[in-house]
Motif scaffolding. Structure first.
Motif, PDB file in Angstrom:
ATOM      1  N   GLU A   1      47.250  34.769  44.278  1.00 22.53           N
ATOM      2  CA  GLU A   1      47.735  34.533  45.636  1.00 22.53           C
ATOM      3  C   GLU A   1      47.492  35.785  46.481  1.00 22.53           C
ATOM      4  OE1 GLU A   1      51.692  32.923  45.540  1.00 22.53           O
ATOM      5  OE2 GLU A   1      50.978  31.046  44.665  1.00 22.53           O
ATOM      6  N   LEU A   2      46.249  35.933  46.933  1.00 22.47           N
ATOM      7  CA  LEU A   2      45.821  37.133  47.659  1.00 22.47           C
ATOM      8  C   LEU A   2      45.812  36.961  49.174  1.00 22.47           C
ATOM      9  CD1 LEU A   2      42.772  38.135  45.410  1.00 22.47           C
ATOM     10  CD2 LEU A   2      45.105  39.067  45.337  1.00 22.47           C
ATOM     11  N   ILE A   3      45.849  35.718  49.652  1.00 23.10           N
ATOM     12  CA  ILE A   3      45.715  35.468  51.088  1.00 23.10           C
ATOM     13  C   ILE A   3      47.112  35.306  51.684  1.00 23.10           C
ATOM     14  CG2 ILE A   3      44.608  34.078  52.871  1.00 23.10           C
ATOM     15  CD1 ILE A   3      42.711  33.048  50.604  1.00 23.10           C
TER      16      ILE A   3
ATOM     17  N   PHE B   1      42.845  45.201  53.328  1.00 19.44           N
ATOM     18  CA  PHE B   1      43.945  44.326  53.723  1.00 19.44           C
ATOM     19  C   PHE B   1      44.982  44.183  52.615  1.00 19.44           C
ATOM     20  CE2 PHE B   1      40.400  42.885  56.388  1.00 19.44           C
ATOM     21  CZ  PHE B   1      40.992  42.957  57.633  1.00 19.44           C
ATOM     22  N   ILE B   2      44.509  44.325  51.370  1.00 22.18           N
ATOM     23  CA  ILE B   2      45.413  44.206  50.230  1.00 22.18           C
ATOM     24  C   ILE B   2      45.174  45.370  49.280  1.00 22.18           C
ATOM     25  CG2 ILE B   2      45.599  41.683  50.385  1.00 22.18           C
ATOM     26  CD1 ILE B   2      43.549  41.445  48.157  1.00 22.18           C
ATOM     27  N   LEU B   3      46.139  45.630  48.411  1.00 25.33           N
ATOM     28  CA  LEU B   3      46.033  46.758  47.487  1.00 25.33           C
ATOM     29  C   LEU B   3      45.055  46.488  46.348  1.00 25.33           C
ATOM     30  CD1 LEU B   3      49.806  47.778  47.286  1.00 25.33           C
ATOM     31  CD2 LEU B   3      47.968  48.867  48.600  1.00 25.33           C
ATOM     32  N   GLU B   4      45.013  45.233  45.881  1.00 29.20           N
ATOM     33  CA  GLU B   4      44.115  44.914  44.771  1.00 29.20           C
ATOM     34  C   GLU B   4      42.736  44.483  45.273  1.00 29.20           C
ATOM     35  OE1 GLU B   4      46.267  41.726  42.632  1.00 29.20           O
ATOM     36  OE2 GLU B   4      47.568  41.868  44.358  1.00 29.20           O
ATOM     37  N   LYS B   5      41.802  44.387  44.339  1.00 34.08           N
ATOM     38  CA  LYS B   5      40.451  43.965  44.706  1.00 34.08           C
ATOM     39  C   LYS B   5      40.457  42.478  45.056  1.00 34.08           C
ATOM     40  CE  LYS B   5      35.770  43.749  42.727  1.00 34.08           C
ATOM     41  NZ  LYS B   5      35.107  43.610  43.955  1.00 34.08           N
ATOM     42  N   PHE B   6      39.839  42.142  46.179  1.00 36.21           N
ATOM     43  CA  PHE B   6      39.762  40.745  46.607  1.00 36.21           C
ATOM     44  C   PHE B   6      38.474  40.138  46.072  1.00 36.21           C
ATOM     45  CE2 PHE B   6      38.804  37.153  49.227  1.00 36.21           C
ATOM     46  CZ  PHE B   6      40.037  36.593  49.499  1.00 36.21           C
ATOM     47  N   ALA B   7      38.581  38.949  45.485  1.00 36.96           N
ATOM     48  CA  ALA B   7      37.393  38.238  44.994  1.00 36.96           C
ATOM     49  C   ALA B   7      37.677  36.748  44.966  1.00 36.96           C
ATOM     50  CB  ALA B   7      37.022  38.724  43.594  1.00 36.96           C
ATOM     51  N   TRP B   8      36.596  35.964  45.102  1.00 36.12           N
ATOM     52  CA  TRP B   8      36.667  34.513  45.002  1.00 36.12           C
ATOM     53  C   TRP B   8      36.198  34.080  43.625  1.00 36.12           C
ATOM     54  CZ3 TRP B   8      39.122  32.499  48.987  1.00 36.12           C
ATOM     55  CH2 TRP B   8      38.956  33.024  50.271  1.00 36.12           C
ATOM     56  N   GLN B   9      36.641  32.911  43.162  1.00 40.92           N
ATOM     57  CA  GLN B   9      36.086  32.317  41.953  1.00 40.92           C
ATOM     58  C   GLN B   9      34.629  31.960  42.220  1.00 40.92           C
ATOM     59  OE1 GLN B   9      38.409  28.943  40.649  1.00 40.92           O
ATOM     60  NE2 GLN B   9      39.935  30.237  39.675  1.00 40.92           N
TER      61      GLN B   9
END
Length: 144
Positions: free
Chosen positions: A21-23, A88-96
């Motif tokens: 749940e990154l968005i 925008f977020i602390l962790e790395k953002f990635a899509w499946q």
């Protein structure tokens, strides 16, 4: 016929990597605006984008010069880069890696538009996996 005419509405869905749940609500507008602009620049006019913290739904007109796979690959790559570059977020953002794409007839545009528009309400009663399984079944893509 000396000219070619196409009008292909596509409903595309894809999820964050591992459905994290990154968005968050605080960043979704920036992400959706970026995706909207990127699709527009690819010649794919957007009707609506919405989603949940772990996935997005987009309704757009396909550019007949590009494949759905190429469009989605480019949008997912550029939006991941945008999210990571913007911190925008602390962790790395990635899509499946995968996605789902469904054609939408002109007569069903309002139905699909309203479905996407009301994602947050819809997910009060149905989780992401159940939603996806429903689409697979509805479009005859499951086990036969």
């Amino acid at each position: 016929m000396s000219q070619s005419f196409t009008k292909l509405w596509v409903h595309v869905i894809w999820a964050t990597k591992n459905r994290q749940e990154l968005i968050d609500f605080s960043i979704e507008k920036q992400l959706y605006d970026f995706i909207w602009l990127e699709l527009t620049e690819l010649g794919c006019p957007v009707r609506i984008i919405n989603g949940m913290p772990d996935h997005v739904h987009i309704l757009f007109l396909q550019n007949p010069q590009k494949t759905i796979s190429d469009i989605v690959k480019q949008i997912k790559g550029s939006s991941s880069h945008f999210m990571n570059r913007g911190e925008f977020i602390l962790e790395k953002f990635a899509w499946q890696t995968g996605f789902a794409a469904f054609s939408v007839s002109e007569s069903q545009l309002d139905v699909v538009y309203n479905y996407i528009k009301n994602q947050k309400d819809h997910h009060l009663t149905k989780n992401t996996q159940d939603e996806f399984d429903g689409f697979v079944k509805l479009h005859g893509l499951g086990d036969k």
